[in-house]
Design a protein around this motif. Structure first.
Motif, PDB file in Angstrom:
ATOM      1  N   GLN A  17       0.838  -1.192   0.000  1.00 47.18           N
ATOM      2  CA  GLN A  17       0.000   0.000   0.000  1.00 47.18           C
ATOM      3  C   GLN A  17       0.880   1.252   0.000  1.00 47.18           C
ATOM      4  OE1 GLN A  17      -3.204   0.015  -0.410  1.00 47.18           O
ATOM      5  NE2 GLN A  17      -3.452  -2.217  -0.250  1.00 47.18           N
ATOM      6  N   PRO A  18       0.962   1.970  -1.135  1.00 48.22           N
ATOM      7  CA  PRO A  18       1.764   3.196  -1.186  1.00 48.22           C
ATOM      8  C   PRO A  18       1.279   4.260  -0.202  1.00 48.22           C
ATOM      9  CG  PRO A  18       1.204   2.427  -3.392  1.00 48.22           C
ATOM     10  CD  PRO A  18       0.402   1.620  -2.432  1.00 48.22           C
ATOM     11  N   ASN A  19      -0.027   4.236   0.122  1.00 47.30           N
ATOM     12  CA  ASN A  19      -0.599   5.211   1.049  1.00 47.30           C
ATOM     13  C   ASN A  19      -1.381   4.459   2.126  1.00 47.30           C
ATOM     14  OD1 ASN A  19      -1.703   7.357   2.400  1.00 47.30           O
ATOM     15  ND2 ASN A  19      -3.138   7.923   0.759  1.00 47.30           N
ATOM     16  N   PRO A  20      -0.724   3.968   3.180  1.00 45.57           N
ATOM     17  CA  PRO A  20      -1.399   3.141   4.180  1.00 45.57           C
ATOM     18  C   PRO A  20      -2.534   3.855   4.904  1.00 45.57           C
ATOM     19  CG  PRO A  20       0.998   2.979   4.385  1.00 45.57           C
ATOM     20  CD  PRO A  20       0.719   4.103   3.445  1.00 45.57           C
ATOM     21  N   SER A  21      -2.557   5.181   4.887  1.00 50.84           N
ATOM     22  CA  SER A  21      -3.611   5.900   5.604  1.00 50.84           C
ATOM     23  C   SER A  21      -4.939   5.889   4.843  1.00 50.84           C
ATOM     24  CB  SER A  21      -3.180   7.344   5.872  1.00 50.84           C
ATOM     25  OG  SER A  21      -2.951   8.028   4.652  1.00 50.84           O
ATOM     26  N   TRP A  22      -4.900   5.602   3.543  1.00 52.96           N
ATOM     27  CA  TRP A  22      -6.140   5.444   2.769  1.00 52.96           C
ATOM     28  C   TRP A  22      -5.921   4.350   1.745  1.00 52.96           C
ATOM     29  CZ3 TRP A  22      -7.810   5.593  -2.330  1.00 52.96           C
ATOM     30  CH2 TRP A  22      -9.212   5.574  -2.515  1.00 52.96           C
ATOM     31  N   VAL A  23      -6.591   3.221   1.968  1.00 59.14           N
ATOM     32  CA  VAL A  23      -6.393   2.061   1.099  1.00 59.14           C
ATOM     33  C   VAL A  23      -7.344   2.086  -0.080  1.00 59.14           C
ATOM     34  CG1 VAL A  23      -6.468  -0.464   0.994  1.00 59.14           C
ATOM     35  CG2 VAL A  23      -5.494   0.683   2.994  1.00 59.14           C
ATOM     36  N   GLY A  24      -8.619   2.464   0.171  1.00 59.69           N
ATOM     37  CA  GLY A  24      -9.560   2.527  -0.930  1.00 59.69           C
ATOM     38  C   GLY A  24     -10.955   2.108  -0.524  1.00 59.69           C
ATOM     39  N   THR A  25     -11.820   1.882  -1.522  1.00 64.44           N
ATOM     40  CA  THR A  25     -13.211   1.487  -1.287  1.00 64.44           C
ATOM     41  C   THR A  25     -13.635   0.455  -2.330  1.00 64.44           C
ATOM     42  OG1 THR A  25     -14.078   3.259  -2.692  1.00 64.44           O
ATOM     43  CG2 THR A  25     -13.851   3.739  -0.330  1.00 64.44           C
ATOM     44  N   VAL A  26     -14.663  -0.302  -1.978  1.00 61.56           N
ATOM     45  CA  VAL A  26     -15.313  -1.215  -2.906  1.00 61.56           C
ATOM     46  C   VAL A  26     -16.790  -0.850  -2.962  1.00 61.56           C
ATOM     47  CG1 VAL A  26     -15.956  -3.595  -3.432  1.00 61.56           C
ATOM     48  CG2 VAL A  26     -13.725  -3.104  -2.455  1.00 61.56           C
ATOM     49  N   VAL A  27     -17.304  -0.640  -4.162  1.00 61.76           N
ATOM     50  CA  VAL A  27     -18.716  -0.331  -4.385  1.00 61.76           C
ATOM     51  C   VAL A  27     -19.343  -1.507  -5.124  1.00 61.76           C
ATOM     52  CG1 VAL A  27     -20.334   1.180  -5.618  1.00 61.76           C
ATOM     53  CG2 VAL A  27     -18.374   2.159  -4.386  1.00 61.76           C
ATOM     54  N   ALA A  28     -20.554  -1.888  -4.721  1.00 59.69           N
ATOM     55  CA  ALA A  28     -21.276  -2.972  -5.386  1.00 59.69           C
ATOM     56  C   ALA A  28     -22.501  -2.428  -6.097  1.00 59.69           C
ATOM     57  CB  ALA A  28     -21.686  -4.041  -4.383  1.00 59.69           C
TER      58      ALA A  28
ATOM     59  N   LEU B  98     -18.537  -4.751  -9.428  1.00 56.66           N
ATOM     60  CA  LEU B  98     -17.755  -4.282  -8.286  1.00 56.66           C
ATOM     61  C   LEU B  98     -16.823  -3.185  -8.774  1.00 56.66           C
ATOM     62  CD1 LEU B  98     -16.866  -7.773  -6.772  1.00 56.66           C
ATOM     63  CD2 LEU B  98     -18.629  -6.192  -5.948  1.00 56.66           C
ATOM     64  N   GLU B  99     -16.880  -2.038  -8.128  1.00 60.64           N
ATOM     65  CA  GLU B  99     -16.001  -0.916  -8.471  1.00 60.64           C
ATOM     66  C   GLU B  99     -14.954  -0.771  -7.375  1.00 60.64           C
ATOM     67  OE1 GLU B  99     -19.106   1.740 -11.151  1.00 60.64           O
ATOM     68  OE2 GLU B  99     -18.581   2.430  -9.130  1.00 60.64           O
ATOM     69  N   LEU B 100     -13.709  -0.894  -7.770  1.00 57.93           N
ATOM     70  CA  LEU B 100     -12.595  -0.875  -6.833  1.00 57.93           C
ATOM     71  C   LEU B 100     -11.799   0.412  -7.025  1.00 57.93           C
ATOM     72  CD1 LEU B 100     -10.922  -2.480  -4.719  1.00 57.93           C
ATOM     73  CD2 LEU B 100      -9.712  -3.536  -6.641  1.00 57.93           C
ATOM     74  N   ALA B 101     -11.833   1.279  -6.021  1.00 54.23           N
ATOM     75  CA  ALA B 101     -11.063   2.520  -6.048  1.00 54.23           C
ATOM     76  C   ALA B 101      -9.916   2.378  -5.055  1.00 54.23           C
ATOM     77  CB  ALA B 101     -11.944   3.706  -5.674  1.00 54.23           C
ATOM     78  N   VAL B 102      -8.679   2.360  -5.559  1.00 50.24           N
ATOM     79  CA  VAL B 102      -7.512   2.118  -4.720  1.00 50.24           C
ATOM     80  C   VAL B 102      -6.354   2.996  -5.186  1.00 50.24           C
ATOM     81  CG1 VAL B 102      -8.140  -0.265  -4.148  1.00 50.24           C
ATOM     82  CG2 VAL B 102      -6.821   0.208  -6.224  1.00 50.24           C
ATOM     83  N   ASN B 103      -5.251   2.898  -4.480  1.00 51.89           N
ATOM     84  CA  ASN B 103      -4.059   3.635  -4.873  1.00 51.89           C
ATOM     85  C   ASN B 103      -3.334   2.923  -6.012  1.00 51.89           C
ATOM     86  OD1 ASN B 103      -3.909   5.818  -2.799  1.00 51.89           O
ATOM     87  ND2 ASN B 103      -3.837   4.054  -1.414  1.00 51.89           N
ATOM     88  N   PRO B 104      -2.979   3.641  -7.063  1.00 55.09           N
ATOM     89  CA  PRO B 104      -2.164   3.013  -8.115  1.00 55.09           C
ATOM     90  C   PRO B 104      -0.869   2.461  -7.514  1.00 55.09           C
ATOM     91  CG  PRO B 104      -3.001   5.138  -8.837  1.00 55.09           C
ATOM     92  CD  PRO B 104      -3.312   5.038  -7.372  1.00 55.09           C
ATOM     93  N   GLY B 105      -0.473   1.305  -7.996  1.00 51.31           N
ATOM     94  CA  GLY B 105       0.739   0.686  -7.467  1.00 51.31           C
ATOM     95  C   GLY B 105       0.489  -0.220  -6.286  1.00 51.31           C
ATOM     96  N   SER B 106      -0.736  -0.296  -5.813  1.00 45.80           N
ATOM     97  CA  SER B 106      -1.047  -1.219  -4.719  1.00 45.80           C
ATOM     98  C   SER B 106      -1.449  -2.561  -5.311  1.00 45.80           C
ATOM     99  CB  SER B 106      -2.183  -0.672  -3.861  1.00 45.80           C
ATOM    100  OG  SER B 106      -3.396  -0.605  -4.599  1.00 45.80           O
ATOM    101  N   GLY B 107      -1.713  -3.520  -4.432  1.00 46.86           N
ATOM    102  CA  GLY B 107      -2.183  -4.815  -4.900  1.00 46.86           C
ATOM    103  C   GLY B 107      -1.085  -5.862  -4.941  1.00 46.86           C
ATOM    104  N   PRO B 108      -1.431  -7.063  -5.348  1.00 48.48           N
ATOM    105  CA  PRO B 108      -2.733  -7.463  -5.902  1.00 48.48           C
ATOM    106  C   PRO B 108      -3.802  -7.657  -4.828  1.00 48.48           C
ATOM    107  CG  PRO B 108      -1.322  -9.375  -5.753  1.00 48.48           C
ATOM    108  CD  PRO B 108      -0.479  -8.204  -5.319  1.00 48.48           C
ATOM    109  N   TYR B 109      -5.056  -7.719  -5.278  1.00 56.63           N
ATOM    110  CA  TYR B 109      -6.203  -8.002  -4.430  1.00 56.63           C
ATOM    111  C   TYR B 109      -6.842  -9.303  -4.915  1.00 56.63           C
ATOM    112  CZ  TYR B 109      -5.569  -3.082  -3.227  1.00 56.63           C
ATOM    113  OH  TYR B 109      -5.038  -1.895  -2.817  1.00 56.63           O
ATOM    114  N   PHE B 110      -7.571  -9.968  -4.012  1.00 53.97           N
ATOM    115  CA  PHE B 110      -8.233 -11.217  -4.373  1.00 53.97           C
ATOM    116  C   PHE B 110      -9.695 -11.159  -3.939  1.00 53.97           C
ATOM    117  CE2 PHE B 110      -3.765 -12.082  -3.750  1.00 53.97           C
ATOM    118  CZ  PHE B 110      -3.430 -12.858  -4.851  1.00 53.97           C
ATOM    119  N   LEU B 111     -10.587 -11.658  -4.805  1.00 49.80           N
ATOM    120  CA  LEU B 111     -12.019 -11.684  -4.520  1.00 49.80           C
ATOM    121  C   LEU B 111     -12.494 -13.128  -4.554  1.00 49.80           C
ATOM    122  CD1 LEU B 111     -13.156  -8.895  -7.050  1.00 49.80           C
ATOM    123  CD2 LEU B 111     -12.151  -8.578  -4.781  1.00 49.80           C
ATOM    124  N   ASP B 112     -13.345 -13.500  -3.580  1.00 48.53           N
ATOM    125  CA  ASP B 112     -13.872 -14.854  -3.575  1.00 48.53           C
ATOM    126  C   ASP B 112     -15.176 -14.904  -2.796  1.00 48.53           C
ATOM    127  OD1 ASP B 112     -13.902 -17.483  -4.339  1.00 48.53           O
ATOM    128  OD2 ASP B 112     -12.428 -18.166  -2.877  1.00 48.53           O
TER     129      ASP B 112
END
Length: 661
Positions: free
Chosen positions: A577-588, A641-655
């Motif tokens: 996480q390049p910006n640990p104070s704000w990771v992001g959001t997930v919208v459904a 699913l809309e994933l708003a995150v910091n560029p350069g972060s990840g990967p993320y996994f969905l299940d």
């Protein structure tokens, strides 16, 4: 190919009785898996599923559908019948099951000691074999398989002089103890339906389980999927067969008959489990777990060897040989040694860092530790030995600084993994043959610290997962079954049960099980088998853009009703996480065009509070009209699913996307 014993009228009648039982067990049961959730039109069975239909189902019994050790069932499986089936299929004039047995065990002896029935242990001699390990081996490594050292001659080679089928001494006979359903090993893309095994144990080890008279032969058949275009769905008849064995209405006789037919005759459209092609190169294998130490042989270490069938025919005749083979997915520990002079060592270490480290690190479950693909054949050990210097990856790497250890750490750091190199190597060790059988929590051979919240429990059976000893079947006085290890009962079987249930009752879209069912124009997507909470695969969202829209294929809710008022998702938050104070959001968002619902906002969840490098369940609340529309069983539902995150972060996994109350 029918068994030779089935040619009499009485035997033929029994065979057809077994086939009738087989077909009855293979019929789809009333469950939400009866119709493909992707189908637009639900069939009658799927429509019946709901609160009222659950009474018609039955739970999976792992000791009937995953690991079968019931003596009334396994006693019907004989080593002679298995080898006779292979002999019949080979069409080699004059060949007998006894000759096949003796030829296989003769491979453990040197040529000047053997029966000249086939290959011998010292056919290929190493020019510079390693010396015997002090205090462990009295024999020397004077033969090789796949260019790696093996011990010649092992005492187990004396089995070539025995008759395992009849006559005294009875201790030389082999008895079936276990039938195993390993659907969890099925290829994620559906080329095969996993492994289906039968374990034979030498009677000589039954009385005291002593280390000097035990030997196991395991036939591990990888069953091909006759309709690979359907993916794992083509394996449904096989899974339904195994599940049907849990039906409390089925008698022991019916279950025994169904398994005999499955192993020896096959389901309609499927190969029998016992078939020459199932134990050849590129398929399954035959393995021998060797504890046999008859006098005057001294105590040497446990060994596991792997064999493949070689069936060659010329214009004049056919030949069937059981040939020693390198141990698949069990790299030689010699390749881990930074000081190794083996010409393969450098390429192995490069492969391990580039391809294996991240895959081994990407799991929170010991059952999912694995390499990304099969270990290249050139790296496979000639035999698997007890955790000694030759087979201990951590000891081979050493505790001191080395370029290899540094490269492993750098790869772990780049992947955001908190594991240490020693924990990563312990994971590799735990899925080797010796590491799987002998879990050591202390000493130089320790492999229980694999970076989980608790270490792998010790194996109370010490070194096997099945036993020659029996116990009474709970609730069935007078009936017995062979015992299994605590690790098999408590760690491995529950996972296999979950995989089977997820396949039977899950949805391939919501479970992220099939390729192409989720798409994105912004984020790189792939299916992986490491970080998973349901089924065998999850959706990996690679290093994404700042905003990413990920949309499912349309699916039907037929068979899911009653749908609850919550949409839940297991979401893995990357440690990078390049910006640990704000990771992001997930919208459904949800769409049901037939109900006039188009990209309806369901909810938003912040990712910053979630733990890193782990799955967390996140939930979105569905509006009452949407719930009502879903319960009408529409076939055009899709989730975005809309994933708003910091560029350069990840990967993320969905299940494990699911509707709940």
């Amino acid at each position: 190919m029918s068994r030779s014993r089935s040619h009499s009228p009485a035997a033929t009648t029994r065979r057809w009785a077994r086939r009738a039982a087989l077909l009855a067990l293979a019929l789809p049961t009333v469950s939400c898996a009866a119709g493909d959730p992707m189908d637009g039109e639900p069939d009658g069975v799927a429509e019946a599923v709901g609160a009222d239909a659950q009474a018609l189902t039955f739970p999976l019994d792992p000791r009937k559908s995953l690991v079968v050790t019931d003596t009334d069932i396994v006693s019907a499986f004989t080593l002679q019948d298995v080898l006779q089936q292979l002999v019949d299929q080979a069409d080699v004039p004059g060949l007998t099951p006894l000759q096949v047995f003796r030829q296989m065990f003769d491979t453990y002896r040197k040529a000047d000691e053997g029966l000249a029935l086939g290959p011998h242990c010292d056919d290929v001699v190493l020019s510079n074999p390693p010396p015997p390990t002090q205090g462990i081996f009295t024999e020397s490594f004077d033969g090789s398989i796949n260019g790696f050292p093996v011990i010649c001659s092992r005492a187990v080679g004396q089995e070539a002089d025995t008759d395992p089928f009849a006559g005294p001494p009875e201790e030389s006979l082999y008895m079936a103890t276990t039938l195993v359903n390993r659907f969890d090993l099925a290829d994620p893309l559906g080329s095969d339906c996993g492994e289906h095994r039968v374990v034979f144990a030498r009677r000589g080890g039954h009385a005291q389980l002593n280390g000097g008279m035990r030997s196991f032969i395991i036939f591990e058949s990888r069953l091909p999927n006759p309709t690979p275009s359907l993916g794992r769905e083509g394996c449904r008849p096989v899974v339904e067969l195994w599940r049907g064995l849990s039906d409390p209405a089925k008698s022991v006789e019916e279950r025994r008959a169904a398994l005999l037919d499955f192993y020896f005759d096959g389901l309609p459209g499927f190969s029998p489990v016992i078939h020459i092609d199932r134990f050849s190169a590129g398929s399954g294998q035959i393995r021998v777990n060797d504890f046999l130490r008859p006098p005057p042989f001294s105590q040497d270490d446990w060994a596991l060897r792997e064999f493949k069938l070689s069936h060659d025919c010329t214009a004049s005749a056919c030949q069937l040989l059981v040939v020693p083979h390198h141990v698949d997915d069990n790299p030689s520990a010699l390749l881990f040694d930074p000081a190794s002079t083996d010409p393969r060592a450098a390429s192995f270490r490069s492969w391990f860092v580039d391809d294996a480290v991240e895959a081994l690190a990407s799991s929170g479950d010991i059952n999912r530790f694995d390499y990304p693909t099969l270990v290249p054949a050139s790296f496979g050990a000639g035999e698997a030995l007890l955790i000694t210097e030759q087979n201990n990856y951590r000891n081979a790497v050493g505790s001191g600084p080395s370029a290899f250890r540094t490269a492993i750490q750098e790869k772990l750091t780049a992947a955001g993994s908190p594991l240490s190199p020693d924990q990563l190597l312990a994971r590799a060790q735990s899925i080797s043959c010796s590491g799987c059988h002998l879990v050591k929590s202390q000493g130089s051979g320790a492999n229980s610290d694999v970076g989980l919240s608790s270490p792998i429990p010790d194996n109370t059976f010490l070194f096997t997962h099945t036993s020659e000893q029996t116990e009474e079947i709970p609730g069935e006085p007078g009936r017995t079954r062979f015992q299994i290890s605590n690790l098999l009962a408590d760690e491995f079987i529950p996972f296999r049960e979950q995989v089977m249930n997820d396949f039977l009752f899950g949805n391939p879209v919501l479970g992220f099980e099939r390729s192409g069912l989720w798409t994105s124009s912004q984020a790189p997507l792939s299916l992986v088998t490491g970080w998973v909470t349901e089924g065998i695969r999850s959706l990996r969202v690679g290093t994404p853009s700042a905003w990413n829209q990920i949309t499912s294929a349309p699916f039907s809710t037929a068979g899911m009703t009653p749908v609850g008022n919550e949409l839940r998702l297991d979401f893995f938050t990357s440690a990078i996480q390049p910006n640990p104070s704000w990771v992001g959001t997930v919208v459904a968002l949800i769409s049901i065009p037939s109900a006039g619902i188009h990209n309806q906002f369901v909810g938003s969840v912040g990712l910053t509070p979630l733990p890193r490098n782990a799955f967390s369940p996140i939930a979105f609340t569905l509006a009452a009209p949407t719930v009502a529309a879903l319960n009408a069983s529409p076939s055009d539902v899709s989730i975005t699913l809309e994933l708003a995150v910091n560029p350069g972060s990840g990967p993320y996994f969905l299940d494990n996307l699911r509707f709940t109350n």
